[in-house]
Design a protein around this motif. Structure first.
Motif, PDB file in Angstrom:
ATOM      1  N   LEU A  25      15.670  -3.575 -25.778  1.00 40.45           N
ATOM      2  CA  LEU A  25      17.071  -3.734 -26.198  1.00 40.45           C
ATOM      3  C   LEU A  25      17.566  -2.487 -26.926  1.00 40.45           C
ATOM      4  O   LEU A  25      18.689  -2.034 -26.723  1.00 40.45           O
ATOM      5  N   LYS A  26      16.697  -1.917 -27.743  1.00 41.40           N
ATOM      6  CA  LYS A  26      17.059  -0.710 -28.492  1.00 41.40           C
ATOM      7  C   LYS A  26      17.395   0.434 -27.516  1.00 41.40           C
ATOM      8  O   LYS A  26      18.393   1.129 -27.679  1.00 41.40           O
ATOM      9  N   LEU A  28      18.347   0.163 -24.425  1.00 42.45           N
ATOM     10  CA  LEU A  28      19.599  -0.178 -23.739  1.00 42.45           C
ATOM     11  C   LEU A  28      20.808   0.121 -24.646  1.00 42.45           C
ATOM     12  O   LEU A  28      21.806   0.705 -24.208  1.00 42.45           O
ATOM     13  N   ILE A  29      20.688  -0.255 -25.924  1.00 41.63           N
ATOM     14  CA  ILE A  29      21.789  -0.025 -26.874  1.00 41.63           C
ATOM     15  C   ILE A  29      22.083   1.462 -27.010  1.00 41.63           C
ATOM     16  O   ILE A  29      23.256   1.882 -27.020  1.00 41.63           O
ATOM     17  N   MET A  32      23.969   2.510 -24.010  1.00 42.01           N
ATOM     18  CA  MET A  32      25.331   1.951 -24.043  1.00 42.01           C
ATOM     19  C   MET A  32      26.208   2.670 -25.067  1.00 42.01           C
ATOM     20  O   MET A  32      27.390   2.892 -24.840  1.00 42.01           O
ATOM     21  N   GLU A  33      25.607   3.021 -26.197  1.00 41.46           N
ATOM     22  CA  GLU A  33      26.373   3.740 -27.231  1.00 41.46           C
ATOM     23  C   GLU A  33      26.815   5.108 -26.732  1.00 41.46           C
ATOM     24  O   GLU A  33      27.945   5.529 -26.978  1.00 41.46           O
ATOM     25  N   ASN A  35      27.328   5.940 -23.646  1.00 42.90           N
ATOM     26  CA  ASN A  35      28.392   5.701 -22.667  1.00 42.90           C
ATOM     27  C   ASN A  35      29.719   5.383 -23.367  1.00 42.90           C
ATOM     28  O   ASN A  35      30.778   5.880 -22.973  1.00 42.90           O
TER      29      ASN A  35
END
Lengths: 51, 438
Positions: A25-26, A28-29, A32-33, A35
């Motif tokens: 999850l980290k 992925l975050i 995403m951040e 992006n």
């Protein structure tokens, strides 16, 4: 019944948030951040904010 | 033809608006997904911490048992009661951590929703800034032609009169040339005044002020989001600290066991046979199980307080960030006002300096004009005299000389005009305003 966060689609890939561990999850975050910042910068430039 | 142009401009604008609108939608979705992923992280991280802590707690109890000579992991019936007791303590511990994790997940969710709300506000402000820029462009498109319609005929007239003045000089009519140059000056002033009025028009000033205010609020919201993000780390640390607190009890327990073990060893040398008679299970119960039960029970009782502390931490953190934000708004506004005042004063100073320079230049131009006129007059005189002296044969030659001299003077005058244009207060004012917007 526990609340489920469900599926998330990011950059064409599907992620089941309820099945991922914290390290995944980290990662992925972070992606995403990055992006989000990119999109935000583009919107700022288009709106005349350059700094 | 004009219609086609208008259509293409409209299409271009609509394409641009669509792009921006898509971008804002993408931003909104990205913010929503990011909040969701962060909620999932808080939830999963909490569960993992609980699982790790519970396992460590259970293992430490078994290790303590081993130190007391109890092989609890073996499936022997004589230890079943002790195992059941350990399971009950661990279950209570797990339940307490789960309750705390529930509160942590709830607080993290509220926090992420608040950040999402701030992100939404920020994106709305960005959209408004974009619309204000469009409004400014629209104003320019609507009003600039009007200004051009007013100034263009004046500029044409100015050019015609300039040509006539040059012609008058060429023909030796200095008086007429002077009158025409005065007219030129008058027209030039009219053009400058119209352009100044346009730059200072109420509507344009209002649009620029709106743009300025929105930009300041946008920067503030971004600052608040960055500060609010830091609360997530503080909440995670607080949660881990609470779990560690429970583990500290376990460590204290182990230390006590280790100490007892050492004591037993020393004692063992003295009366090994006596010690063998001591019921290890009873001792384990007294030294480990009972204190662990007490510790876990105390820990459980402290959970509502810990959950409240987490909630308070979020509430205070957010109110601090948003309150600080208000101070920053005032500071930003003060700073903006100071900057604006500074810019205006600076612009005034600059305008004064420029005005003085223009005055100098104007005086220079007038002197040069006088010099040119005088020189031209003198040249004309000379030419006339020369023509008179040389009769018609040399007259053409005199006129050529006059023309070349007049051209040189005209070039000199144009150079001065260009200089004046470069330090035109209008262009300086416009630049200063544009800088002040950011």
């Amino acid at each position: 019944m526990e609340n489920e966060l469900g599926i998330l689609i990011f950059e064409g890939k599907m992620y089941n948030l309820d099945k991922m561990n914290s390290e995944e999850l980290k990662e992925l975050i972070i992606k995403m951040e990055k992006n989000y910042k990119k999109l935000e910068k583009e919107a700022e430039i288009r709106s005349g904010i350059y700094n | 033809m004009e219609n086609n142009n208008t259509n293409s401009v409209t299409l271009e604008q609509s394409d641009d608006l669509k792009k921006i609108s898509d971008l804002f939608k993408e931003l909104k979705d990205a913010s929503k997904d990011l909040a969701k992923a962060k909620m999932a992280y808080a939830k999963t991280k909490g569960k993992e911490t609980i699982s790790r802590s519970t396992n460590q707690f259970k293992n430490s109890m078994y290790t303590a048992g081993k130190n007391f000579g109890l092989k609890l992991q073996e499936n022997a019936n004589k230890y079943q009661e002790t195992r059941n007791e350990i399971d009950a303590i661990v279950a209570e511990y797990e339940l307490s951590l789960n309750t705390l994790q529930g509160a942590y997940a709830q607080v993290s969710e509220q926090h992420q929703l608040k950040i999402q709300e701030l992100n939404g506000k920020k994106d709305e402000l960005l959209a408004e800034i974009h619309m204000t820029i469009d409004e400014r462009e629209q104003f320019m498109q609507e009003n600039l032609p009007d200004l051009i319609n007013k100034t263009d005929p004046l500029k044409t007239e100015q050019k015609n009169i300039q040509d006539k003045a040059a012609e008058a000089i060429k023909n030796g009519d200095i008086e007429e040339a002077r009158k025409l140059l005065d007219k030129c000056e008058n027209i030039k002033n009219q053009i400058t005044s119209l352009e100044k009025d346009f730059d200072n028009s109420q509507e344009l000033v209002q649009i620029d002020k709106k743009w300025d205010d929105l930009s300041a609020e946008y920067k503030l919201t971004k600052y608040q989001i960055d500060e609010a993000q830091k609360i997530a780390t503080q909440l995670e640390e607080e949660f881990s600290l609470n779990c560690d607190e429970a583990l500290t009890h376990k460590q204290e327990l182990l230390a006590k066991v280790e100490k007892n073990k050492m004591f037993d060893k020393i004692k063992g040398f003295l009366s090994r046979s006596v010690l063998k008679k001591v019921n290890s299970a009873q001792k384990f119960n007294k030294e480990v199980i009972e204190p662990a039960k007490k510790n876990v029970s105390e820990f459980s009782k402290s959970i509502p307080q810990k959950a409240t502390k987490l909630k308070e931490q979020l509430k205070n953190g957010l109110s601090n960030v948003l309150g600080k934000g208000k101070e920053v708004v005032e500071m930003t506004k003060d700073k903006a006002r100071q900057t604006k005042d500074f810019v205006v004063n600076k612009a005034r100073d600059t305008r004064d300096v420029i005005d003085a320079k223009i005055q100098d230049v104007s005086e220079g131009i007038s002197t040069t004009k006088d010099y040119i006129s005088g020189k031209a007059y003198q040249t004309l005189d000379e030419a006339y005299e020369f023509g008179k002296r040389t009769k018609s044969k040399a007259r053409n030659c005199a006129i050529d000389k006059l023309e070349s001299t007049a051209n040189r003077f005209n070039e000199k005058a144009q150079e001065l005009r260009n200089k004046e244009q470069q330090i035109n207060p209008n262009s300086i004012n416009k630049n200063t305003q544009e800088q002040g917007l950011f």
